[in-house]
Design a protein around this motif. Sequence first.
Motif, short mmCIF file in Angstrom:
data_model
loop_
_atom_site.label_atom_id
_atom_site.label_comp_id
_atom_site.label_asym_id
_atom_site.label_seq_id
_atom_site.Cartn_x
_atom_site.Cartn_y
_atom_site.Cartn_z
N ASN A 162 17.43 10.74 -13.50
CA ASN A 162 16.82 11.27 -12.10
C ASN A 162 16.02 11.99 -12.18
N PRO A 163 14.19 12.08 -11.59
CA PRO A 163 14.42 13.35 -11.20
C PRO A 163 14.63 13.35 -9.40
N LEU B 104 0.75 -1.49 -0.11
CA LEU B 104 0.33 0.16 0.46
C LEU B 104 0.63 1.81 0.15
N THR B 105 2.34 1.37 1.17
CA THR B 105 3.20 2.49 0.87
C THR B 105 3.86 2.56 -0.58
N THR C 198 4.71 6.67 -2.51
CA THR C 198 6.00 6.72 -0.88
C THR C 198 6.83 6.88 -2.45
N ARG C 199 8.21 7.65 -1.38
CA ARG C 199 8.80 8.29 -2.44
C ARG C 199 10.31 7.98 -1.57
N VAL D 31 8.33 3.32 -6.98
CA VAL D 31 8.25 2.10 -7.57
C VAL D 31 7.44 2.88 -8.11
N GLU D 32 7.34 2.13 -9.70
CA GLU D 32 7.53 2.53 -11.33
C GLU D 32 6.86 1.42 -11.83
N PRO D 33 5.57 1.72 -12.48
CA PRO D 33 4.64 2.68 -12.43
C PRO D 33 4.05 2.83 -11.84
N GLN D 34 3.61 4.29 -11.48
CA GLN D 34 2.34 4.86 -10.47
C GLN D 34 1.02 4.61 -11.69
N SER D 35 -0.17 4.04 -10.45
CA SER D 35 -1.84 3.76 -11.32
C SER D 35 -2.65 5.29 -10.46
N PRO D 36 -3.07 6.13 -11.24
CA PRO D 36 -3.77 7.44 -10.28
C PRO D 36 -5.18 6.68 -9.66
#
Length: 338
Positions: free
Chosen positions: A165-166, A146-147, A152-153, A172-177
């Motif tokens: 990198n940013p 869940l984190t 969470t970065r 973790v990627e990809p993030q899905s809104p």
Amino acid sequence: MKNIGFLSFGHWSDGRGSQTRTAADALLQSIDLAVAAEELGADGAYFRVHHFARQLASPFPLLAAIGARTDRIEIGTGVVDMRHESPLYLAETAGAADLIAGGRLQLGISRGSPEQVIDGYRYFGHVPAEGSSDAELARAHTTAFLTAIEGTRFAQPNPRPMFPNPPGLLSVEPQSPGLRNRIWWGAGTRATAEWTAQHGMNLMSSTLLTEDTGIPFHQLQAEQIQRFRDAWRLADHGREPRVSVSRSIFPLLNDMDCAYFGGRPDDDQVGIIDNAKARFGRSYAAEPELLVEQLRTDEAIAAADTLLLTVPNQLGVDYNAHVIESILTHIAPALGWR
């Protein structure tokens, strides 16, 4: 109105009468049934996850394939056993499947059901910490998962990475809104339902509860749902939760229906699961008029917003599509579900 979907175990065998004889059959027929269910107007296609068994086990290739073949139907699991999962890899695969489906993933997770092998999660490289249980292992994996999907970065970047990198820590990627709001916990008790609400997950309740108070299953399950909703209000997550229940429902419309499901027991069953007393909900099989009256008295179905129909997948895509269509046509309108 209710969301109505199907829940498949994805069995395969070469036994007499099986239309699903190989793992390839189980996977490809699952895709075809999801496509058919969407065309019929159903709302969801959900799949069980069992390891070390001739059943569906690794859900994300299947869910991604269904997501690419469909446009509207929700796709999900009921449930992923978190004892076996690497939380960060699960976050990556769930995010990818959800993006392919356009935000339609409804991911059911839990401690899982009794296994085919002893402590199967150990073969996956996961061992409970000293003095803790496999249930605590599942909840620890869930917290990490869940984190991760919350964006969470936390990962320290390499000062000389292969690609730029940013700034700051990485996630973790990809993030899905929106995926975090579409996580469900498969709760087997009333107390676990309260824990589910406290942690902001939707409630997924099956055809059994691993406790028994002597009252009918549907009433015990309705009490579980109420305790979940009460705990959710106290937690104040800022949104309305969803609740699903699973049922075996078969309208008897023709000789084949009667041959397969006529005469099924119509009472709850009490047994033992994980050395604890458990109550199993009844199956429903009758002519449509009688079936409507029986289902009208099911308090847990009335309390839930989502109904998952357990389907006998080894009878083939055409027959299971017939069962789904029968319920959508003959049962759902009479009960106000449609």
